[in-house]
Design a protein around this motif. Structure first.
Motif, mmCIF file in Angstrom:
data_model
loop_
_atom_site.group_PDB
_atom_site.id
_atom_site.type_symbol
_atom_site.label_atom_id
_atom_site.label_comp_id
_atom_site.label_asym_id
_atom_site.label_seq_id
_atom_site.Cartn_x
_atom_site.Cartn_y
_atom_site.Cartn_z
ATOM 1 N N TRP A 180 0.866 -1.181 0.000
ATOM 2 C CA TRP A 180 0.000 0.000 0.000
ATOM 3 C C TRP A 180 0.898 1.225 0.000
ATOM 4 C CZ3 TRP A 180 -2.059 2.646 4.835
ATOM 5 C CH2 TRP A 180 -3.041 3.597 4.518
ATOM 6 N N ASP A 181 0.750 2.059 -1.023
ATOM 7 C CA ASP A 181 1.598 3.258 -1.112
ATOM 8 C C ASP A 181 0.983 4.464 -0.416
ATOM 9 O OD1 ASP A 181 -0.368 4.255 -2.845
ATOM 10 O OD2 ASP A 181 0.911 4.169 -4.620
ATOM 11 N N GLY A 182 -0.151 4.252 0.236
ATOM 12 C CA GLY A 182 -0.863 5.342 0.904
ATOM 13 C C GLY A 182 -2.127 5.717 0.170
ATOM 14 N N SER A 183 -2.222 5.325 -1.081
ATOM 15 C CA SER A 183 -3.399 5.557 -1.900
ATOM 16 C C SER A 183 -3.867 4.243 -2.530
ATOM 17 C CB SER A 183 -3.091 6.580 -2.995
ATOM 18 O OG SER A 183 -4.180 6.720 -3.876
ATOM 19 N N ASP A 184 -2.977 3.605 -3.277
ATOM 20 C CA ASP A 184 -3.318 2.394 -4.015
ATOM 21 C C ASP A 184 -2.635 1.174 -3.416
ATOM 22 O OD1 ASP A 184 -4.684 4.053 -5.754
ATOM 23 O OD2 ASP A 184 -3.095 4.081 -7.250
ATOM 24 N N ILE A 185 -3.223 -0.007 -3.665
ATOM 25 C CA ILE A 185 -2.578 -1.252 -3.280
ATOM 26 C C ILE A 185 -2.162 -2.010 -4.538
ATOM 27 C CG2 ILE A 185 -3.684 -1.485 -1.026
ATOM 28 C CD1 ILE A 185 -5.599 -3.540 -2.248
ATOM 29 N N SER A 186 -1.125 -2.804 -4.384
ATOM 30 C CA SER A 186 -0.622 -3.657 -5.461
ATOM 31 C C SER A 186 -0.322 -5.030 -4.893
ATOM 32 C CB SER A 186 0.670 -3.097 -6.051
ATOM 33 O OG SER A 186 0.458 -1.854 -6.655
ATOM 34 N N LYS B 218 -9.490 2.267 0.282
ATOM 35 C CA LYS B 218 -10.124 3.220 1.194
ATOM 36 C C LYS B 218 -10.521 2.535 2.493
ATOM 37 C CE LYS B 218 -12.154 6.077 -2.426
ATOM 38 N NZ LYS B 218 -13.385 6.614 -2.986
ATOM 39 N N SER B 219 -9.992 3.058 3.593
ATOM 40 C CA SER B 219 -10.356 2.595 4.923
ATOM 41 C C SER B 219 -9.846 3.606 5.929
ATOM 42 C CB SER B 219 -9.749 1.230 5.224
ATOM 43 O OG SER B 219 -9.898 0.929 6.593
ATOM 44 N N GLN C 31 -12.832 -3.225 1.516
ATOM 45 C CA GLN C 31 -12.533 -1.864 1.934
ATOM 46 C C GLN C 31 -13.831 -1.090 2.066
ATOM 47 O OE1 GLN C 31 -10.581 0.385 -1.346
ATOM 48 N NE2 GLN C 31 -10.277 -1.632 -2.245
ATOM 49 N N ASP C 32 -13.740 0.114 2.593
ATOM 50 C CA ASP C 32 -14.936 0.937 2.756
ATOM 51 C C ASP C 32 -15.518 1.246 1.379
ATOM 52 O OD1 ASP C 32 -14.279 0.887 5.423
ATOM 53 O OD2 ASP C 32 -13.582 2.958 5.514
ATOM 54 N N GLY C 33 -16.728 0.783 1.115
ATOM 55 C CA GLY C 33 -17.416 1.093 -0.128
ATOM 56 C C GLY C 33 -17.203 0.109 -1.254
ATOM 57 N N SER C 34 -16.296 -0.832 -1.111
ATOM 58 C CA SER C 34 -16.018 -1.801 -2.168
ATOM 59 C C SER C 34 -15.513 -3.089 -1.523
ATOM 60 C CB SER C 34 -14.953 -1.252 -3.122
ATOM 61 O OG SER C 34 -14.612 -2.205 -4.090
ATOM 62 N N SER C 35 -15.964 -4.216 -2.031
ATOM 63 C CA SER C 35 -15.549 -5.469 -1.429
ATOM 64 C C SER C 35 -15.481 -6.575 -2.473
ATOM 65 C CB SER C 35 -16.532 -5.850 -0.316
ATOM 66 O OG SER C 35 -16.134 -7.023 0.321
ATOM 67 N N HIS C 36 -14.318 -7.232 -2.541
ATOM 68 C CA HIS C 36 -14.101 -8.311 -3.499
ATOM 69 C C HIS C 36 -13.197 -9.367 -2.878
ATOM 70 C CE1 HIS C 36 -15.397 -5.833 -6.983
ATOM 71 N NE2 HIS C 36 -14.941 -4.859 -6.229
#
Length: 152
Positions: free
Chosen positions: A59-65, A85-86, A107-112
């Motif tokens: 996690w770079d602080g914004s996106d995950i890879s 987002k969390s 995450q907040d608002g999205s889940s997969h």
């Protein structure tokens, strides 16, 4: 193990020799300053390894890879998974099953729950879940005798 620099500008994956405790290799990716829960860190995910490949969520602080390395530390692939987002920060930990890497990308608002090919990082399947709040549990596989093995 995963780590983050004190100034949060870097995220690292470190491999230690189990017998000696000496650092074998370290790979570092860029990071950014983030607001996190006091009991969290910018590197809260746990990597997974099958003896040949090490996979980790960065996690770079914004996106995950989702990133894969050989057990010798060579970068194999890097799969961007998008914004995370969390209110507490990121912490999904992958698991390995056969030729797949499975990630609980809640995450907040999205889940997969997503599966990726271990050799290439390509998405194999994606199951959308009803989002509530970010969940940090590691996926658990349950095999049932009556289940078809090709469902995984």
């Amino acid at each position: 193990l995963q780590s983050a620099s004190k100034d949060q500008s870097q995220r690292s994956l470190l491999a230690y020799d189990a017998a000696t405790g000496k650092l074998k290799w370290q790979q570092t990716l860029p990071g950014g300053r983030v607001k996190i829960h006091a009991k969290n860190s910018p590197a809260s995910s746990t990597p997974a390894c099958d003896g040949k490949t090490v996979v980790a969520v960065f996690w770079d602080g914004s996106d995950i890879s989702l990133v894969a390395f050989s057990v010798d530390g060579k970068l194999l692939w890097n799969k961007p998974l998008g914004e995370y987002k969390s209110q507490h920060g990121a912490g999904p930990s992958p698991i390995l099953f056969g030729s797949k890497v499975i990630v609980n990308n809640d995450q907040d608002g999205s889940s997969h729950v997503q599966a990726f090919d271990l050799a290439t990082g390509n998405l194999v399947w994606d199951t959308t879940r009803t989002p509530t709040k970010a969940c940090y549990s590691t996926p658990i596989l349950v095999e049932k005798p009556d289940s078809s093995p090709d469902l995984v």
